[in-house]
Design a protein around this motif. Structure first.
Motif, short mmCIF file in Angstrom:
data_model
loop_
_atom_site.label_atom_id
_atom_site.label_comp_id
_atom_site.label_asym_id
_atom_site.label_seq_id
_atom_site.Cartn_x
_atom_site.Cartn_y
_atom_site.Cartn_z
N LEU A 284 0.64 -0.84 0.42
CA LEU A 284 0.73 -0.11 0.16
C LEU A 284 0.96 1.39 0.29
CD1 LEU A 284 -2.97 -1.27 3.01
CD2 LEU A 284 -2.80 -1.03 0.47
N LYS A 285 0.42 2.33 -1.47
CA LYS A 285 1.63 3.16 -0.80
C LYS A 285 0.26 4.74 -0.45
CE LYS A 285 3.90 6.72 -4.14
NZ LYS A 285 3.91 6.79 -5.64
N ILE A 286 1.18 5.39 0.80
CA ILE A 286 -0.30 6.07 1.63
C ILE A 286 1.01 6.57 1.95
CG2 ILE A 286 -0.97 6.04 4.55
CD1 ILE A 286 -0.79 2.79 4.24
N TYR A 287 0.11 7.53 2.21
CA TYR A 287 1.29 9.40 2.73
C TYR A 287 1.08 9.27 4.15
CZ TYR A 287 2.82 14.24 2.02
OH TYR A 287 3.72 15.24 2.89
N ALA A 288 2.25 9.31 4.82
CA ALA A 288 2.57 9.18 6.19
C ALA A 288 4.17 9.45 6.56
CB ALA A 288 2.49 7.70 6.59
N ASP A 289 4.19 10.44 7.98
CA ASP A 289 5.75 10.95 7.68
C ASP A 289 5.64 12.05 6.81
OD1 ASP A 289 5.49 8.91 10.09
OD2 ASP A 289 6.22 7.58 9.03
N ASN A 290 5.44 12.71 6.93
CA ASN A 290 5.69 14.09 5.76
C ASN A 290 5.54 13.17 4.50
OD1 ASN A 290 3.89 16.05 7.33
ND2 ASN A 290 6.47 15.59 8.18
N LYS A 291 6.41 11.83 3.98
CA LYS A 291 6.21 11.36 2.65
C LYS A 291 5.23 10.32 2.13
CE LYS A 291 10.00 8.23 5.34
NZ LYS A 291 11.32 7.54 4.71
N GLU A 292 5.67 10.30 1.42
CA GLU A 292 4.93 8.01 0.75
C GLU A 292 5.68 7.71 1.19
OE1 GLU A 292 5.32 9.07 -3.62
OE2 GLU A 292 3.66 10.25 -3.95
N SER A 293 5.10 6.08 1.82
CA SER A 293 5.68 5.61 2.42
C SER A 293 4.67 3.97 1.83
CB SER A 293 5.34 5.47 4.32
OG SER A 293 6.03 6.44 4.26
N TYR A 294 4.96 3.28 1.88
CA TYR A 294 5.12 2.07 1.24
C TYR A 294 4.63 1.42 2.72
CZ TYR A 294 6.40 3.32 -2.64
OH TYR A 294 6.57 3.86 -4.45
N ASN B 61 5.25 -1.06 7.53
CA ASN B 61 6.36 0.49 7.00
C ASN B 61 7.20 -0.47 6.59
OD1 ASN B 61 7.52 2.21 6.02
ND2 ASN B 61 6.50 3.40 7.79
N ILE B 62 7.52 -0.29 4.77
CA ILE B 62 8.98 -1.80 4.36
C ILE B 62 9.28 -0.21 3.47
CG2 ILE B 62 7.26 -3.56 4.57
CD1 ILE B 62 6.23 -2.97 1.64
N THR B 63 8.95 0.82 3.80
CA THR B 63 9.60 2.04 2.78
C THR B 63 11.18 1.97 3.06
OG1 THR B 63 7.38 3.46 3.97
CG2 THR B 63 9.82 4.65 2.42
N GLU B 64 11.35 1.39 3.73
CA GLU B 64 13.08 1.98 3.92
C GLU B 64 13.71 0.53 2.60
OE1 GLU B 64 16.57 0.78 7.01
OE2 GLU B 64 14.57 1.13 7.58
N PHE B 65 12.89 -0.79 2.90
CA PHE B 65 13.51 -1.69 2.55
C PHE B 65 12.10 -1.86 0.93
CE2 PHE B 65 11.82 -3.27 6.48
CZ PHE B 65 12.65 -3.93 7.26
N THR B 66 11.98 -0.96 0.46
CA THR B 66 11.31 -0.74 -0.32
C THR B 66 12.13 0.45 -1.43
OG1 THR B 66 8.79 -0.65 -0.29
CG2 THR B 66 9.09 -0.14 -2.80
N GLU B 67 12.77 1.01 -0.73
CA GLU B 67 13.84 2.27 -1.30
C GLU B 67 14.93 1.60 -1.89
OE1 GLU B 67 14.00 4.85 1.73
OE2 GLU B 67 12.31 6.05 0.79
N LEU B 68 15.66 0.56 -0.58
CA LEU B 68 16.70 -0.50 -1.02
C LEU B 68 16.45 -1.57 -2.52
CD1 LEU B 68 17.95 -1.28 2.83
CD2 LEU B 68 18.92 0.56 0.83
N ASP B 69 15.11 -1.74 -2.62
CA ASP B 69 14.60 -2.57 -3.55
C ASP B 69 15.08 -1.82 -4.59
OD1 ASP B 69 14.28 -5.49 -3.99
OD2 ASP B 69 12.25 -4.51 -4.74
N SER B 70 14.28 -0.83 -4.60
CA SER B 70 14.57 0.09 -5.22
C SER B 70 15.79 0.53 -6.00
CB SER B 70 13.38 1.30 -5.18
OG SER B 70 13.51 2.48 -6.53
N ALA B 71 16.69 0.90 -5.40
CA ALA B 71 17.87 0.91 -5.67
C ALA B 71 18.81 -0.30 -5.96
CB ALA B 71 18.80 1.54 -3.92
N LYS B 72 18.28 -1.36 -5.37
CA LYS B 72 18.93 -1.74 -6.32
C LYS B 72 18.20 -2.92 -7.49
CE LYS B 72 17.11 -5.94 -5.86
NZ LYS B 72 16.01 -6.72 -6.00
N THR B 73 17.71 -2.38 -7.68
CA THR B 73 17.04 -2.79 -8.92
C THR B 73 17.73 -1.90 -9.70
OG1 THR B 73 15.01 -3.44 -8.11
CG2 THR B 73 14.75 -3.02 -10.51
#
Length: 479
Positions: free
Chosen positions: A208-218, A247-259
């Motif tokens: 789920l893509k949700i706007y939380a913590d003043n940013k887009e979070s997953y 909250n998997i925002t950190e992992f999603t960002e890392l996965d995107s960076a890896k990709t």
């Protein structure tokens, strides 16, 4: 005055009045008998006798009516009071007390009842205090969890929700507790997405893509069914469900960076690898000079390594397309036999190297055409055939073919190698997974990418295999 005394007094009084009435009647009868009927005293005596008998009889009747009204009431009243007291206790009104000071028989019962009510009041107060304390403790635990969490009963009413969930859902606690999640979801898109899995289970769960913590979070939603196991003999029953958002925002960002990194590296590697292959082709050209046997062997080894590296970079590029959701489909009408011919031509050199006989099984009748991205499906079939050749023994055979099953076309590749342990039939489609003990080199991405390509077409890729009997991979696509 107790009931026994009341009964004794009432019966005694009534009996005495009856005896008095009878006595007056007998006395007056004797007087009348002794008096001459024709005498002047006879009539006054008769009237006097009738008067006394009437008065005495009236008094007896009045006393009887009084006893009839008073005696049952005096006995029934404490019983009714006790019954009402028991009903009050049954309705959880533990403050009820009985007062029957003038009733000796019920005094002990009343005292016992009042003691019971007092103890129930104390027990209820202590139990409510324990329940309230436990509730506050559980609420503190739920609110201390950093991840949003929602608890629902089996009617999908929200029983508890922590502050994180309220913030993410943009709701207020007083507007959600004991309210139906289905009704609330009519005005809340995010809550509707969360409850959709409970109402229609089996759907694919996307982050789920949700706007939380003043940013887009997953966030990834986990659904935990709550069951009451009860006694050993009782069957478990459903109490509700808990929705936990991780909250998997950190992992999603890392996965995107890896990709992104893999995609960039793969693109950068393809150019020098292609240059190496071109240089090898020029080097092997006899017009620039003959190579001795050792040089030819080195050149062959370099070519094989370069081709394998080029294949891996191709797989990585395909993987990054799938992970980034940028898989572009260019479908067109294709005959299944064309895909099979392409896979055979791509693997002919490898098959000849290991002396593997490639056999084709294709229906003699008409086979429906496929509307697919022929390049990607051909890549899948080529990868399956390459795997079958690599995992087969020398001088063996591999079967590739197609068959019609109603409105579906099945493309399959069958080898007669050592087979795959049933424990790994699902795991082999995971990225980077390799069956333990496998000596054949590979990236562990081929089957994973193949499955993604086939599922992108709405098809399925499955395996049928037994140890010692080989494997059969089946790609099922709608015609």
């Amino acid at each position: 005055m107790n009931i026994k005394t009341k009964l004794f007094l009432g019966v005694g009084l009534l009996a005495g009045m009856i005896i008095l009435l009878v006595s007056f009647s007998v006395i007056n009868l004797q007087v009348l008998t002794a008096t001459e009927p024709d005498s002047p005293e006879a009539m006054p005596a008769l009237q006097n006798a009738l008067l006394w008998i009437s008065v005495t009889g009236g008094i007896c009747v009045l006393i009887s009516l009084f006893l009839f009204a008073w005696l049952p009431r005096s006995i029934d009243k404490p019983i009714k009071m006790l019954t009402r007291g028991i009903l009050e206790i049954a309705n959880h009104n533990y403050g009820k007390r009985l007062e029957l000071k003038n009733n000796e028989e019920f005094r002990e019962v009343v005292d016992g009842f009042n003691r019971m009510a007092e103890r129930l009041t104390e027990y209820r107060a202590s139990t409510l205090a324990d329940i309230l304390s436990s509730k506050q403790f559980l609420e503190a635990i739920v609110n201390s969890i950093d991840d949003p969490i929602i608890g629902l009963n089996k009617e999908h009413e929200i029983l508890f929700i922590n502050n994180e969930a309220l913030t993410v859902l943009n709701l207020k606690r007083e507007n959600v507790i004991r309210h139906s999640a289905e009704e609330l979801s009519l005005k809340n898109d995010l809550l509707r997405r969360l409850t959709r899995e409970l109402l229609t289970p089996g759907q694919k769960k996307e982050p789920l893509k949700i706007y939380a913590d003043n940013k887009e979070s997953y966030f990834r939603a986990s659904y935990i069914p709550i069951r009451n196991t009860g006694d050993d003999s009782a069957e478990s029953s459903s109490l509700g469900d808990v929705i936990l958002l991780k909250n998997i925002t950190e992992f999603t960002e890392l996965d995107s960076a890896k990709t992104t990194f893999i995609s960039t590296i793969s693109h950068e590697l393809k150019t020098p690898i292609s240059a190496i292959l071109m240089s090898l082709q020029l080097l092997e050209d006899k017009r620039v000079g003959e190579l001795n046997e050792e040089q030819e062997q080195l050149s062959k080894s370099m070519r094989e390594s370069s081709e394998r590296l080029l294949s891996i970079t191709g797989e990585l590029l395909n993987l990054t397309q799938v992970e980034a959701g940028k898989l572009q489909m260019m479908p067109k009408i294709t005959k299944p036999i064309e895909l099979i011919d392409y896979a055979i031509k791509a693997n002919r050199v490898q098959a000849d190297k290991f002396n593997i006989q490639l056999e084709v099984e294709y229906p003699e009748g008409k086979v429906s055409k496929l509307f697919v991205d022929s390049e990607k499906i051909a890549w899948v079939l080529t990868n399956l055939l390459s795997n079958a050749i690599r995992y087969s023994k020398e001088n063996s055979r591999v079967i590739i073919g197609a068959q019609q099953d109603g409105e579906y076309i099945e493309l399959f590749v069958k080898d007669f190698g050592k087979g795959i342990d049933p424990r790994y039939h699902q795991s082999i489609f995971d990225r980077y997974f390799r069956v333990p003990g496998t000596k054949v080199q590979g990236s562990g991405l081929g089957l994973s990418i193949s499955k993604d390509f086939v599922e992108a077409h709405g098809g399925t890729l499955t395996v049928e295999s037994e140890l010692g009997k080989g494997s059969r991979f089946v790609m099922r696509l709608k015609a």
